[in-house]
Design an enzyme around this catalytic site. Structure first.
Site, PDB file in Angstrom:
ATOM      1  CG  ASN A 110      14.094  30.033  14.324  1.00  0.00           C
ATOM      2  OD1 ASN A 110      13.923  29.677  13.869  1.00  0.00           O
ATOM      3  ND2 ASN A 110      13.119  31.034  15.461  1.00  0.00           N
ATOM      4  CG  PHE A 114      10.579  26.285   6.412  1.00  0.00           C
ATOM      5  CD1 PHE A 114      10.568  27.177   7.261  1.00  0.00           C
ATOM      6  CD2 PHE A 114       9.364  27.155   5.554  1.00  0.00           C
ATOM      7  CE1 PHE A 114       9.310  28.420   7.392  1.00  0.00           C
ATOM      8  CE2 PHE A 114       9.260  27.827   5.150  1.00  0.00           C
ATOM      9  CZ  PHE A 114       8.510  28.821   5.538  1.00  0.00           C
ATOM     10  CB  SER A 174      10.868  31.860   8.031  1.00  0.00           C
ATOM     11  OG  SER A 174      12.255  31.141   8.549  1.00  0.00           O
ATOM     12  CG  ASN A 176      15.839  30.944  10.312  1.00  0.00           C
ATOM     13  OD1 ASN A 176      16.341  31.957  10.240  1.00  0.00           O
ATOM     14  ND2 ASN A 176      14.903  31.253  11.103  1.00  0.00           N
ATOM     15  CB  THR A 177      13.661  29.341   3.603  1.00  0.00           C
ATOM     16  OG1 THR A 177      12.761  28.578   4.717  1.00  0.00           O
ATOM     17  CG2 THR A 177      13.687  29.474   2.281  1.00  0.00           C
ATOM     18  CE  LYS A 216       4.633  33.747  12.269  1.00  0.00           C
ATOM     19  NZ  LYS A 216       4.696  32.987  12.555  1.00  0.00           N
ATOM     20  CG  ASN A 245       8.527  34.902  10.871  1.00  0.00           C
ATOM     21  OD1 ASN A 245       9.384  34.175  11.641  1.00  0.00           O
ATOM     22  ND2 ASN A 245       8.038  34.196  10.512  1.00  0.00           N
TER      23      ASN A 245
END
Length: 365
Positions: A110, A114, A174, A176-177, A216, A245
């Site tokens: 994925n 966010f 994450s 993805n940021t 996390k 994560n």
């Protein structure tokens, strides 16, 4: 897997993953999905970070991003649930498509970024929950992608949700940021932890009870990175860590048309890496800090290995996608059988029983 869910999954997997996910949320809202858990087993109960959990199995952030169905998730039998990640302002996340199933590997990639409805909407929903909660509800707080003060965004999340969260997760992992994982570096992590603790202290000064905060982290860390995180956790009396994560690694995956997609990988291929990192952190932080094991959990056996490797509690998400809502009852039944077979007084007695074996393995590269 439940035969009925096997049929339903085939239909869901014919849909775009985000469309399938929305249908799952709607099914929970409508009450179509029944509770699956058997009678509570007191020997599965866990006390950690000042909270009581009827069992150690929770669903991780990402499933119920916007707090639409936290009570319904708990009624499936989970011991706790975590909503979010939630940012101060709503944001769309990355362009679609941004979720990709890899069925042969029981995995998902994925790059959501966010996507969520923001503090105000999520706060309204959590305030609307009345009656006794079947288990703790955590709020996973994040920072807006275009924020001028990401650390400030996390502190704001603590303050905004303090009255409605049972615990908090600070998501700095994450992939993805852009730049978010830089917050795991020792200096910036120290500043972040200080800011979060100051926000919590301000709430407690107003007469509110203490709420645990978990950090996390990513699985794509070196031994030196883990030592720095452990040092920060120890210096600031951290309540706990969630390990881990998603990963950027694609090691061990089979051929799949989505293999080259950017984003974080979750599911079965993450199990070994995340469990090794978990065990190494347990060795570093000692026995008292709460650790939540996440990554590749899709059975009683994998949940048990997380506990044996050092986890007090266990979360799953991708396993729920592949196994369906009955997964939690199957895991709890398996854990109960293990407790009886080994003559343990509680599931916590099994923690660390394979810590040495797991922690001596090298982190895959």
């Amino acid at each position: 897997m439940n035969p009925l869910y096997a049929l339903a999954r085939n239909a869901l997997f014919a849909l775009d993953p985000e469309t399938a996910h929305r249908l799952s949320i709607k099914a929970l809202k409508s009450g179509v999905l029944p509770g699956y858990a058997t009678e509570p087993n007191p020997r599965l109960a866990v006390k950690a970070a000042g909270l009581h959990f009827k069992n150690p199995i929770g669903i991780g952030a990402g499933f119920d991003k916007n707090a639409e169905v936290p009570m319904e998730v708990l009624r499936l039998g989970f011991g706790f649930t975590e909503i979010g990640s939630v940012t101060p302002r709503p944001q769309q996340g990355n362009p679609r498509p941004r979720i990709f199933r890899l069925p042969a590997d029981r995995a998902v990639i994925n790059r959501l970024g966010f996507n969520n409805e923001g503090h105000a909407t999520v706060l309204r929903r959590l305030r609307a929950i009345t009656g006794q909660r079947p288990g703790p509800i955590g709020v996973n707080v994040g920072a807006n992608k275009d924020s001028d003060d990401r650390i400030g965004d996390y502190a704001t999340g603590i303050s905004v949700f303090y009255d409605v969260a049972d615990y908090f997760t600070v998501n700095v992992s994450s992939p993805n940021t852009p730049g978010l994982r830089d917050l795991q570096a020792r200096e910036t992590l120290t500043r972040l932890v200080n800011a979060v603790h100051e926000a919590r202290t301000a709430c407690q000064a107003a007469g509110k009870a203490g709420k645990p905060v978990f950090i996390k982290i990513a699985p794509d860390l070196t031994e030196e990175d883990l030592e720095n995180i452990a040092d920060v956790a120890g210096e600031h009396s951290a309540d706990g860590l969630i390990v881990s994560n998603t990963t950027l690694s694609r090691e061990g995956l089979g051929a799949d048309r989505h293999l080259g997609e950017a984003g974080g990988l979750s599911g079965r291929p993450l199990f070994e890496r995340s469990t090794i990192v978990l065990s190494k952190l347990r060795r570093l932080v000692g026995p008292d800090i709460t650790l939540i094991g996440l990554g590749g959990v899709d059975s009683a056996e994998t949940a048990l290995e997380k506990i044996r490797a050092g986890a007090d509690l266990v979360q799953l998400y991708t396993g729920f996608v592949y196994e369906g809502p009955g997964i939690v009852a199957k895991i709890l039944s398996g854990l109960s059988r293990t407790i009886r077979r080994e003559g343990a007084a509680s599931i916590s007695d099994l923690r660390d029983s394979r810590l040495e074996e797991w922690s001596e393995r090298p982190i895959p590269r």
